[in-house]
Design a protein around this motif. Structure first.
Motif, mmCIF file in Angstrom:
data_model
loop_
_atom_site.group_PDB
_atom_site.id
_atom_site.type_symbol
_atom_site.label_atom_id
_atom_site.label_comp_id
_atom_site.label_asym_id
_atom_site.label_seq_id
_atom_site.Cartn_x
_atom_site.Cartn_y
_atom_site.Cartn_z
ATOM 1 N N ILE A 57 -65.437 -1.016 -16.860
ATOM 2 C CA ILE A 57 -65.916 -2.008 -15.904
ATOM 3 C C ILE A 57 -65.489 -3.384 -16.389
ATOM 4 N N SER A 115 -71.694 -0.325 -11.921
ATOM 5 C CA SER A 115 -71.517 -1.710 -12.346
ATOM 6 C C SER A 115 -72.845 -2.368 -12.634
ATOM 7 N N LEU A 126 -66.541 -7.814 -9.740
ATOM 8 C CA LEU A 126 -66.542 -6.709 -10.695
ATOM 9 C C LEU A 126 -65.435 -5.731 -10.325
ATOM 10 N N ASP A 127 -64.905 -5.097 -11.334
ATOM 11 C CA ASP A 127 -63.896 -4.054 -11.150
ATOM 12 C C ASP A 127 -64.429 -2.801 -11.830
ATOM 13 N N VAL A 128 -64.680 -1.751 -11.049
ATOM 14 C CA VAL A 128 -65.219 -0.501 -11.576
ATOM 15 C C VAL A 128 -64.200 0.604 -11.350
ATOM 16 N N TYR A 169 -65.592 -7.571 -15.707
ATOM 17 C CA TYR A 169 -66.307 -8.660 -15.055
ATOM 18 C C TYR A 169 -65.366 -9.853 -14.903
ATOM 19 N N LYS A 195 -66.872 -1.073 -21.306
ATOM 20 C CA LYS A 195 -66.922 0.357 -20.979
ATOM 21 C C LYS A 195 -68.352 0.845 -21.178
ATOM 22 N N PHE A 211 -69.890 3.573 -7.429
ATOM 23 C CA PHE A 211 -69.207 2.576 -8.240
ATOM 24 C C PHE A 211 -70.090 1.356 -8.446
ATOM 25 N N ALA A 240 -74.129 -1.245 -15.884
ATOM 26 C CA ALA A 240 -73.425 -1.946 -16.948
ATOM 27 C C ALA A 240 -74.055 -3.294 -17.223
#
Length: 209
Positions: free
Chosen positions: A151, A10, A167-169, A153, A141, A6, A13
Motif C-alpha cells: 500500500i 488501505s 492511496l494505492d492498494v 500513500y 506493506k 482494496f 493499513a
C-alpha cells in the motif's frame, strides 16, 4: 466488491502500527506522519470496544479526530468527481458530496477496523512521485496475512503540514477507482444524481445508524 476490499485494506493499513511512540519532529516527515496516525488510531481501536463492534458514531468521532485532519479531503473529493465537474459544482453540491463521501468512508472504516488482529506494517522508502512535483510516496506493506499487501500513500505539503491525498492498494489508485465510478454518473445524470445515489447507498447500508 473487489474495490471495497482494496479500500478496507488501505484503511486497515492506516490503523496499524509498530506501537512505538513517535516524537513530534518525526511526525513532520511524510513517513513519520503515516506512522503517527497509525499508532494513534490503533491505540484508539484497542481501547474502545464500541469501535471494534462497528459503532459508526464512535468510528466517525475517531476519523474526525485522528485521520481527517491529516487528509486533504477537498483534493480527494475533487479528484474522484473530476476537475471539470468539481469546478462547475455549487458550494452546496460540494458540501453534500463530501458529506456522503465521508459517510461512505466511515462505513468502510467500520469494516476495516473489524479486521485488525495481529497485523503490522513494514515501511519502505519515501520516494518522489514521478508524475507530480512536490508529491511524495510513502511505501508500506501489511504483513501478518497470507501474502504481504503493498500500500502506497501519496502525500503533498499543504502549508506547514504533509497531507494524504490518495492511496494505492495492490497497484490500484483508490481516487482513480472512485473517479471511474462517479464520472459516468455525473456525465449521464449530473452531480445531484451522484449525490442522491451515494446517499441511497449509505442509507441502505445503514451507515448513519
Amino acid at each position: 466488491m473487489l474495490k471495497r476490499q482494496f479500500l478496507s485494506l488501505s484503511l486497515v493499513a492506516l490503523g496499524l502500527a509498530h506501537g512505538v511512540a513517535l516524537a513530534q519532529t518525526v511526525a513532520q516527515t511524510p513517513d513519520g506522519l503515516v506512522k503517527q496516525v497509525s499508532t494513534e488510531v490503533l491505540d484508539s481501536i484497542k481501547a474502545d470496544k464500541a469501535i471494534q463492534g462497528g459503532d459508526t458514531q464512535r468510528i466517525l468521532a475517531l476519523v474526525d479526530a485522528k485521520i481527517l485532519p491529516h487528509v486533504d479531503f477537498d483534493a480527494m473529493t475533487e479528484f474522484a468527481a473530476g476537475k471539470a465537474a468539481w469546478s462547475q459544482a455549487t458550494p452546496d453540491q460540494r458540501a453534500r458530496l463530501q458529506d456522503e463521501f465521508k459517510v461512505m468512508l466511515v462505513r468502510q472504516y467500520a469494516a476495516a477496523f473489524a479486521q485488525v488482529r495481529d497485523q503490522t506494517i513494514e515501511f519502505g522508502r519515501v520516494v518522489k512521485s514521478p508524475d507530480n512535483p512536490g508529491e511524495v510516496i510513502v511505501r508500506t506493506k501489511i504483513v501478518g496475512q497470507r501474502d504481504p499487501v503493498p500500500i502506497n500513500y501519496y502525500l503533498r505539503r499543504t502549508g506547514d503540514a504533509w497531507k494524504i491525498h490518495d492511496l494505492d492498494v495492490l497497484g490500484i489508485r483508490l481516487g482513480l477507482s472512485y473517479q471511474q465510478q462517479w464520472m459516468p454518473i455525473i456525465k449521464a445524470k449530473g452531480m445531484d444524481a451522484l449525490i442522491a445515489e451515494l446517499a441511497q447507498r449509505n442509507k441502505s447500508a445503514g451507515a448513519r445508524g
